[in-house]
Write an enzyme that holds these catalytic residues in place. Structure first.
Site, PDB file in Angstrom:
ATOM      1  N   GLU A 150       8.255  -5.409   2.168  1.00 36.74           N
ATOM      2  CA  GLU A 150       7.507  -5.700   0.937  1.00 36.74           C
ATOM      3  C   GLU A 150       8.382  -6.406  -0.095  1.00 36.74           C
ATOM      4  O   GLU A 150       7.913  -7.294  -0.793  1.00 36.74           O
ATOM      5  CB  GLU A 150       6.899  -4.418   0.352  1.00 36.74           C
ATOM      6  CG  GLU A 150       5.769  -3.828   1.183  1.00 36.74           C
ATOM      7  CD  GLU A 150       4.564  -4.770   1.309  1.00 36.74           C
ATOM      8  OE1 GLU A 150       4.419  -5.689   0.490  1.00 36.74           O
ATOM      9  OE2 GLU A 150       3.775  -4.586   2.255  1.00 36.74           O
TER      10      GLU A 150
ATOM     11  N   TYR B 131       3.637  -3.043  -7.715  1.00 38.23           N
ATOM     12  CA  TYR B 131       3.109  -3.474  -6.420  1.00 38.23           C
ATOM     13  C   TYR B 131       3.855  -2.793  -5.262  1.00 38.23           C
ATOM     14  O   TYR B 131       3.245  -2.218  -4.355  1.00 38.23           O
ATOM     15  CB  TYR B 131       3.207  -5.010  -6.290  1.00 38.23           C
ATOM     16  CG  TYR B 131       2.967  -5.445  -4.876  1.00 38.23           C
ATOM     17  CD1 TYR B 131       1.673  -5.553  -4.386  1.00 38.23           C
ATOM     18  CD2 TYR B 131       4.028  -5.664  -3.997  1.00 38.23           C
ATOM     19  CE1 TYR B 131       1.430  -5.881  -3.068  1.00 38.23           C
ATOM     20  CE2 TYR B 131       3.808  -5.995  -2.684  1.00 38.23           C
ATOM     21  CZ  TYR B 131       2.513  -6.110  -2.222  1.00 38.23           C
ATOM     22  OH  TYR B 131       2.278  -6.420  -0.913  1.00 38.23           O
TER      23      TYR B 131
ATOM     24  N   ASP C  40      -2.033  -7.670  -3.904  1.00 39.24           N
ATOM     25  CA  ASP C  40      -1.240  -8.902  -3.874  1.00 39.24           C
ATOM     26  C   ASP C  40      -2.203 -10.089  -4.010  1.00 39.24           C
ATOM     27  O   ASP C  40      -3.394  -9.913  -4.282  1.00 39.24           O
ATOM     28  CB  ASP C  40      -0.399  -8.984  -2.585  1.00 39.24           C
ATOM     29  CG  ASP C  40      -1.261  -9.131  -1.335  1.00 39.24           C
ATOM     30  OD1 ASP C  40      -2.514  -9.079  -1.446  1.00 39.24           O
ATOM     31  OD2 ASP C  40      -0.703  -9.316  -0.245  1.00 39.24           O
TER      32      ASP C  40
END
Ligand code: SF4
Length: 349
Positions: A37, A119, A137
């Protein structure tokens, strides 16, 4: 059947085969999820895969990564861009290792780690620990904006898209669901020519019904990027070694290796005599043909390269043979500068 059920059914048949979902990560592993990520922020899956595999091959655990030197990580990261992420990666690995090698499970605790924002915290909590967290996203924003025909432009629409995504997040299998929406956006609900006929959400999708899928997400008018200008110094000693040095830890390309240059300014006002005030040493500098162009997130850069021979002086920085530069933590723009003299074959003799 709920929308999340429909999507999970689609995901079970169509999920992407990605290295962080494969052995040894058949079960979601916090280290693999976190690493992938962080790498995926601002970068495509295709660009990330070789870097992810290289990192996992070299540092298979968070403890191994914590023990690496920062410079090794920066060198392995070179080319992925946004180098502050690599520095935070190292800091985060050390912090997790210091806490016993286990990533925390909740978004709130994850947010206390270096370099982990909303996030990434949501992605790790959902994917690695199957917590009900909403991961949003660019892919998810696109899908939500189309599903609901959200007319507000980005970035103003972000809070609403986040709420819409949160409303759909299920309590069961939230980790799979998070990956399913991202996969849907990446493979079916693509920016151009979305494959609505293959979409599990075709029936409820408002943009498809209006035949306006590509009109969403609505984007604010583009801000034109400014161009900055500078002069780089290809500095060679009598033995042919090239001078490089480390940039300050904070700021753009922080901690990376650079070829010395003037500051990068907004006006194309450099004359050679002005630029030479920033030269690393006195030399008979000559301007090389061609320009080096590079684009950062917020500006374009145009560099003139000058070359000169100076006495070897370790106080100026590090000296390396030109063919060794690629093994250093040299960001892409610096690699472009290094290529110019060699392309032209006019390194100073
Ligand atoms: S129906 Fe088309 S526009 Fe709507 S979510 Fe699916 S792929 Fe996207």
């Amino acid at each position: 059947m709920t929308l999340s059920d429909t999507l999970l059914e689609w995901y079970d048949r169509n999920r992407r085969d990605l290295p962080w979902r494969a052995a040894p990560f058949n079960r979601p592993d916090p280290y693999g999820v976190w690493l992938s990520e962080v790498m995926l922020q601002q970068t495509t899956v295709q660009a990330v895969i070789p870097y992810f595999n290289a990192f996992i091959g070299r540092w298979p655990t968070v403890e191994a990564l914590a023990q690496a030197e920062l410079d090794e990580i920066l060198t392995a990261w070179a080319g992925l861009g946004y180098y502050a992420r690599a520095r935070n990666l190292h800091a985060c690995a050390r912090e997790v290792a210091a806490r016993g090698g286990r990533f925390p499970e909740t978004e709130t605790e994850l947010l206390t780690l270096p370099g982990i924002g909303a996030y990434t915290a949501a992605a790790i909590a959902a994917i690695a620990f199957n917590r009900r967290a909403t991961v949003v996203d660019g892919n998810v924003e696109r899908v939500m904006s189309r599903l609901h025909c959200v007319a507000d432009p980005l970035p103003k629409a972000k809070p609403r898209l986040q709420r819409l995504a949160a409303d759909l997040t299920p309590s069961l299998r939230p980790g799979d669901y998070a990956q399913a929406v991202m996969d849907l956006g990446a493979t079916v609900c693509t920016p151009r020519s979305p494959a609505c006929s293959l979409c599990p959400w075709a029936a409820p999708c408002q943009a498809r019904a209006a035949n306006r899928a590509e009109a969403f997400p609505v984007k604010a008018a583009k801000v034109i990027k400014p161009t900055r200008y500078g002069v780089a110094f290809w500095t060679v000693d009598p033995a042919g070694l090239v001078l490089v040095r480390r940039r300050p830890d904070s700021g753009l390309l922080g901690g990376m290796i650079e070829i010395p240059s003037t500051p990068w300014i907004d006006a194309r006002q450099w004359t050679l005599s002005q630029a030479l005030d920033y030269a690393p040493a006195h030399a008979d500098w000559s301007v090389l043909d061609g320009l080096v162009r590079h684009t950062f997130t917020h500006f374009h850069l145009e560099l003139t390269v000058v070359s000169g021979v100076v006495d070897h002086n370790p106080d100026l920085g590090q000296w390396h043979p030109p063919d060794r530069l690629n093994s250093l933590a040299l960001p892409t723009v610096m690699k472009k500068i290094a290529r110019l003299p060699r392309t032209l074959g006019n390194e100073p003799k």
